[in-house]
Design a protein around this motif. Structure first.
Motif, PDB file in Angstrom:
ATOM      1  N   SER A 108       9.973  19.667 -10.496  1.00  0.00           N
ATOM      2  CA  SER A 108       9.815  18.315 -10.082  1.00  0.00           C
ATOM      3  C   SER A 108       8.674  18.239  -8.772  1.00  0.00           C
ATOM      4  N   GLU A 148      13.633  13.616  -9.942  1.00  0.00           N
ATOM      5  CA  GLU A 148      13.984  14.364 -11.214  1.00  0.00           C
ATOM      6  C   GLU A 148      12.913  15.336 -11.804  1.00  0.00           C
ATOM      7  N   PHE A 149      13.680  16.277 -12.767  1.00  0.00           N
ATOM      8  CA  PHE A 149      12.250  17.167 -13.247  1.00  0.00           C
ATOM      9  C   PHE A 149      11.508  16.399 -14.083  1.00  0.00           C
TER      10      PHE A 149
END
Length: 150
Positions: free
Chosen positions: A85, A91-92
């Motif tokens: 991230s 978030e990834f």
């Protein structure tokens, strides 16, 4: 020193007769030692970003996968630290099962305090993530397995 310069230095050492090189400046210490055919890069502890030290090390992401011969690999373009991230609270970039397009960012590799966004060179579906978040990676190390789009 930029990541590309470090990689060029490693390539130069690999192709020369030198076994070890040490570079020290006010900003960093770099030691490259050639062991067999694989160069190893060490750097001083103060170069690791703060969030890398605090980031938890999650278990590797696993999936049930068919034989890997059908899959394409997204590889690391440099030596550094792999991040899924853009920052610890985000978030990834991608998860297993996501469909990606060529040129889409899939991770970040941090080298010498420079954060380099890695873009996929293939299109397809992510079937496996091969590296833990905040883990060191080598040049040309596979990071993701991708099932190509038909």
């Amino acid at each position: 020193m930029k990541a590309k310069e470090i990689q060029e230095l490693i390539d130069f050492i690999s192709n020369s007769g030198l076994a070890e090189v040490k570079i020290e400046t006010d900003e960093f210490k770099l030691s490259i030692k050639k062991n067999s055919d694989t160069p190893v890069v060490k750097h001083s502890e103060n170069l690791i970003p703060q969030f890398a030290q605090a980031a938890p090390a999650p278990a590797p992401v696993e999936t049930a996968a068919a034989p890997a011969t059908n899959y394409l690999e997204v590889k690391s373009p440099m030596i550094g630290t792999f991040y899924r991230s853009p920052n610890p609270d985000a978030e990834f970039f991608v998860n297993v099962g996501d469909t990606i397009q060529k040129g889409q960012p899939v991770c970040i590799i941090e080298a010498m305090k420079l954060f380099n966004e890695v873009e996929s060179e293939v299109s397809g579906k992510i079937v496996k993530i091969l590296v833990d978040d905040a883990s060191p990676v080598e040049y040309d190390q596979p990071l993701f397995l991708v099932e190509p789009q038909n």
